[in-house]
Write an enzyme that holds these catalytic residues in place. Structure first.
Site, mmCIF file in Angstrom:
data_model
loop_
_atom_site.group_PDB
_atom_site.id
_atom_site.type_symbol
_atom_site.label_atom_id
_atom_site.label_comp_id
_atom_site.label_asym_id
_atom_site.label_seq_id
_atom_site.Cartn_x
_atom_site.Cartn_y
_atom_site.Cartn_z
ATOM 1 N N LYS A 91 -2.317 -15.710 -5.845
ATOM 2 C CA LYS A 91 -2.909 -15.315 -7.128
ATOM 3 C C LYS A 91 -1.784 -15.005 -8.101
ATOM 4 O O LYS A 91 -0.620 -14.870 -7.691
ATOM 5 C CB LYS A 91 -3.828 -14.096 -6.955
ATOM 6 C CG LYS A 91 -3.098 -12.838 -6.502
ATOM 7 C CD LYS A 91 -4.029 -11.649 -6.331
ATOM 8 C CE LYS A 91 -4.495 -11.086 -7.651
ATOM 9 N NZ LYS A 91 -5.199 -9.802 -7.497
ATOM 10 N N THR A 116 -5.886 -0.466 6.418
ATOM 11 C CA THR A 116 -7.233 -0.983 6.662
ATOM 12 C C THR A 116 -7.416 -1.162 8.158
ATOM 13 O O THR A 116 -6.720 -1.975 8.784
ATOM 14 C CB THR A 116 -7.439 -2.318 5.926
ATOM 15 O OG1 THR A 116 -7.255 -2.103 4.527
ATOM 16 C CG2 THR A 116 -8.832 -2.866 6.174
ATOM 17 N N ASP A 134 10.359 4.022 6.282
ATOM 18 C CA ASP A 134 10.252 2.683 6.843
ATOM 19 C C ASP A 134 11.345 2.512 7.900
ATOM 20 O O ASP A 134 12.433 3.071 7.767
ATOM 21 C CB ASP A 134 10.408 1.608 5.765
ATOM 22 C CG ASP A 134 9.734 0.304 6.156
ATOM 23 O OD1 ASP A 134 10.247 -0.358 7.078
ATOM 24 O OD2 ASP A 134 8.703 -0.043 5.563
ATOM 25 N N VAL A 146 0.828 -1.205 0.000
ATOM 26 C CA VAL A 146 0.000 0.000 0.000
ATOM 27 C C VAL A 146 0.864 1.256 0.000
ATOM 28 O O VAL A 146 0.692 2.151 -0.829
ATOM 29 C CB VAL A 146 -0.964 0.000 1.197
ATOM 30 C CG1 VAL A 146 -1.738 1.321 1.252
ATOM 31 C CG2 VAL A 146 -1.930 -1.166 1.101
ATOM 32 N N CYS A 197 -5.586 -9.445 2.372
ATOM 33 C CA CYS A 197 -6.743 -8.598 2.673
ATOM 34 C C CYS A 197 -7.989 -9.383 3.074
ATOM 35 O O CYS A 197 -8.443 -9.298 4.214
ATOM 36 C CB CYS A 197 -7.062 -7.707 1.475
ATOM 37 S SG CYS A 197 -5.780 -6.487 1.127
ATOM 38 N N PHE A 254 -16.122 -11.570 -9.825
ATOM 39 C CA PHE A 254 -16.004 -12.376 -8.608
ATOM 40 C C PHE A 254 -16.967 -13.561 -8.612
ATOM 41 O O PHE A 254 -17.407 -14.017 -7.562
ATOM 42 C CB PHE A 254 -16.196 -11.514 -7.352
ATOM 43 C CG PHE A 254 -15.018 -10.625 -7.064
ATOM 44 C CD1 PHE A 254 -14.025 -11.022 -6.192
ATOM 45 C CD2 PHE A 254 -14.872 -9.412 -7.714
ATOM 46 C CE1 PHE A 254 -12.920 -10.218 -5.943
ATOM 47 C CE2 PHE A 254 -13.776 -8.600 -7.480
ATOM 48 C CZ PHE A 254 -12.800 -9.010 -6.598
ATOM 49 N N PHE A 276 -7.904 0.639 -2.175
ATOM 50 C CA PHE A 276 -8.648 -0.424 -2.843
ATOM 51 C C PHE A 276 -7.789 -1.050 -3.945
ATOM 52 O O PHE A 276 -8.237 -1.259 -5.070
ATOM 53 C CB PHE A 276 -9.961 0.119 -3.416
ATOM 54 C CG PHE A 276 -10.896 0.656 -2.376
ATOM 55 C CD1 PHE A 276 -11.712 -0.200 -1.657
ATOM 56 C CD2 PHE A 276 -10.941 2.013 -2.096
ATOM 57 C CE1 PHE A 276 -12.580 0.290 -0.686
ATOM 58 C CE2 PHE A 276 -11.800 2.516 -1.126
ATOM 59 C CZ PHE A 276 -12.619 1.645 -0.415
ATOM 60 N N ARG A 283 -5.459 -3.947 -5.756
ATOM 61 C CA ARG A 283 -5.362 -5.402 -5.888
ATOM 62 C C ARG A 283 -3.910 -5.760 -6.185
ATOM 63 O O ARG A 283 -3.315 -5.205 -7.102
ATOM 64 C CB ARG A 283 -6.255 -5.905 -7.032
ATOM 65 C CG ARG A 283 -7.736 -5.611 -6.857
ATOM 66 C CD ARG A 283 -8.482 -5.836 -8.158
ATOM 67 N NE ARG A 283 -8.012 -4.923 -9.207
ATOM 68 C CZ ARG A 283 -8.307 -5.051 -10.504
ATOM 69 N NH1 ARG A 283 -9.047 -6.062 -10.910
ATOM 70 N NH2 ARG A 283 -7.850 -4.179 -11.379
ATOM 71 N N LYS A 308 -14.455 0.359 3.611
ATOM 72 C CA LYS A 308 -13.372 -0.557 3.236
ATOM 73 C C LYS A 308 -13.676 -1.980 3.684
ATOM 74 O O LYS A 308 -13.601 -2.940 2.906
ATOM 75 C CB LYS A 308 -12.057 -0.070 3.845
ATOM 76 C CG LYS A 308 -10.904 -1.053 3.752
ATOM 77 C CD LYS A 308 -10.504 -1.353 2.311
ATOM 78 C CE LYS A 308 -9.284 -2.270 2.288
ATOM 79 N NZ LYS A 308 -8.829 -2.551 0.925
#
Length: 432
Positions: free
Chosen positions: A321, A122, A30, A11, A260, A249, A152, A154, A204
């Protein structure tokens, strides 16, 4: 605008790079020194198509920089984004220790200049208010607005999603903060929703929980299709043409994974239970997903019966995925141990996630370096992640390499009819 983005995971790194591409000056922060050194050498610690080129371009243009110095980054910025992880805790609740730790550090770094603090991680409903409380606890004179702007993105298409969002959701309590965030995001889309932070945080969770519900529902339908010898792909197509449902989906398979959906559904369920509301739907979504990867094992047992010991399975795909190296909640991590328990030998191949998978899998698993090696002399082929590389092989090529012609397709991605014509035993999910 001058931005600080704290956290350089999926993100933070993608969002920060995207904002720099829009012409803003962005400092990404970071705590992990090695990660910052990598990024300052244009080495990307995550796999995300298109990201490396954007990081290099904007670093060379002087709009994007990386540091471990949170205090200096906060002082130099007008907007500060919190984009650290909120992993699942043992109870199922979101672990907010990283978010709150950063909030307190921000409080210590602030001067009297007005700043907008944006929670992009989130988080449960009410977190933005707690972030503000912790900042003011450290610095009572801080001149801030704390807002919620959930992501949002992916994995695997995060760069594309950054520049082509379906919508931007802004949760702010003041018009001043809302206007600044609308200005920042307006180059991306005109579909910008402004609301209060609590509603923004809930949007969310509700979005991810609904998509996970849709996945578990179509997987339930696939399992029923198996029982009655109907074809889930035909069923999904017929359902998806209804504009009230839509086609997205509705791809049956072996369940959702990643960073997520699993944790967010559990976190929302836990959030409801804190108010003494027990969501039967969310629990059902979790239950279906927990068992769905077993469908591949059930098909395997149905084909080979009690004669599986000593067989070799070639597993295509390890990541949860395609187009990512993320192994979090990957179905492969559930399937492989169950094969090993049956005395089955496993050869596995993934074009990107091999290194990440190595430490997560039992030593008995042979992780190979090529697709051909994964297929050579196996008794059955498991398609777990539908990488394009896997789907390019013809049935004749598969047949020439395999010992026995059995394909168990956990993503319904292979051409069933072509495989059958070549003499294969084929099992998909809901395509029996």
């Amino acid at each position: 605008m001058k931005l600080a983005v704290i956290g350089t995971g999926y993100v933070g790194l993608v969002s920060g790079t995207g904002f720099s591409e829009l012409g803003n000056d962005v400092i990404c922060v970071d705590k992990i020194k090695e990660k910052i050194e990598q990024l300052n050498n244009n080495q990307i610690p995550i796999y995300e198509p298109g990201l490396e080129e954007l990081v290099r371009k904007n670093r060379e243009a002087g709009r994007l920089s990386f540091t471990t110095d949170l205090k200096a980054a906060v002082k130099a910025s007008d907007l500060v984004f919190i984009a650290v992880g909120t992993p699942e805790s043992p109870s199922g609740a979101a672990d907010l220790s990283y978010v709150y730790g950063v909030a307190e550090e921000i409080g210590e770094a602030l001067d009297h200049k007005y700043k907008v603090i944006v929670v992009k991680s989130t988080v449960p409903v009410g977190t933005s208010e707690e972030v503000e409380r912790r900042i003011l606890m450290k610095n009572p004179d801080a001149n801030i607005d704390v807002c919620s702007v959930p992501e949002f993105l992916r994995e695997g298409s995060a760069v594309h999603d950054t520049f082509h969002p379906d919508r931007i959701v802004i949760g702010a309590r003041t018009e001043k903060a809302a206007n600044l965030l609308v200005e920042l995001h307006s180059p991306l889309t005109d579909k910008i929703i402004t609301t209060d932070p609590r509603s923004s945080e809930m949007i969310k969770y509700a979005s991810n929980a609904f998509l996970a519900t849709k996945i578990s529902f179509i997987n339930e339908m696939a399992n029923i299709c198996d029982a009655y010898e109907a074809d889930i792909q035909a069923v999904a197509k017929g359902m998806g043409l209804d504009h009230r449902i839509g086609p997205k989906f509705l791809n049956a398979g072996i369940g959702y994974g990643g960073s997520c959906f699993p944790k967010d559904v559990k976190a929302l369920k836990h959030l409801a239970e804190e108010k003494n509301y027990h969501s039967k739907i969310l629990q059902a979504v979790i239950n279906v997903n927990d068992k769905q990867s077993d469908r591949m094992i059930e098909h395997f047992d149905d084909i080979f019966g009690d004669k599986v010991e000593g067989l070799t399975v070639g597993m295509l795909g390890l990541a949860f995925k395609p187009n990512t190296d993320d192994m979090r909640e990957a179905p492969s991590l559930k399937i492989i141990p169950k094969l090993l328990e049956r005395g089955v030998h496993v050869k596995a191949y993934d074009p990107i996630a091999r290194d990440n998978a190595q430490s997560l899998l039992p030593q008995e698993v042979k992780i190979v370096g090529s697709l051909t090696e994964a297929i050579q002399d196996v008794d059955a082929l498991f398609l777990v992640t539908e990488w394009e590389e896997f789907l390019s092989l013809s049935p004749a090529e598969l047949k020439a390499l395999m010992k026995q012609q059995v394909v168990i397709d956990g993503r319904n991605a292979f051409d069933r009819d072509a495989l059958k014509q070549e003499g294969f035993i084929y099992r998909g999910i809901g395509r029996k």
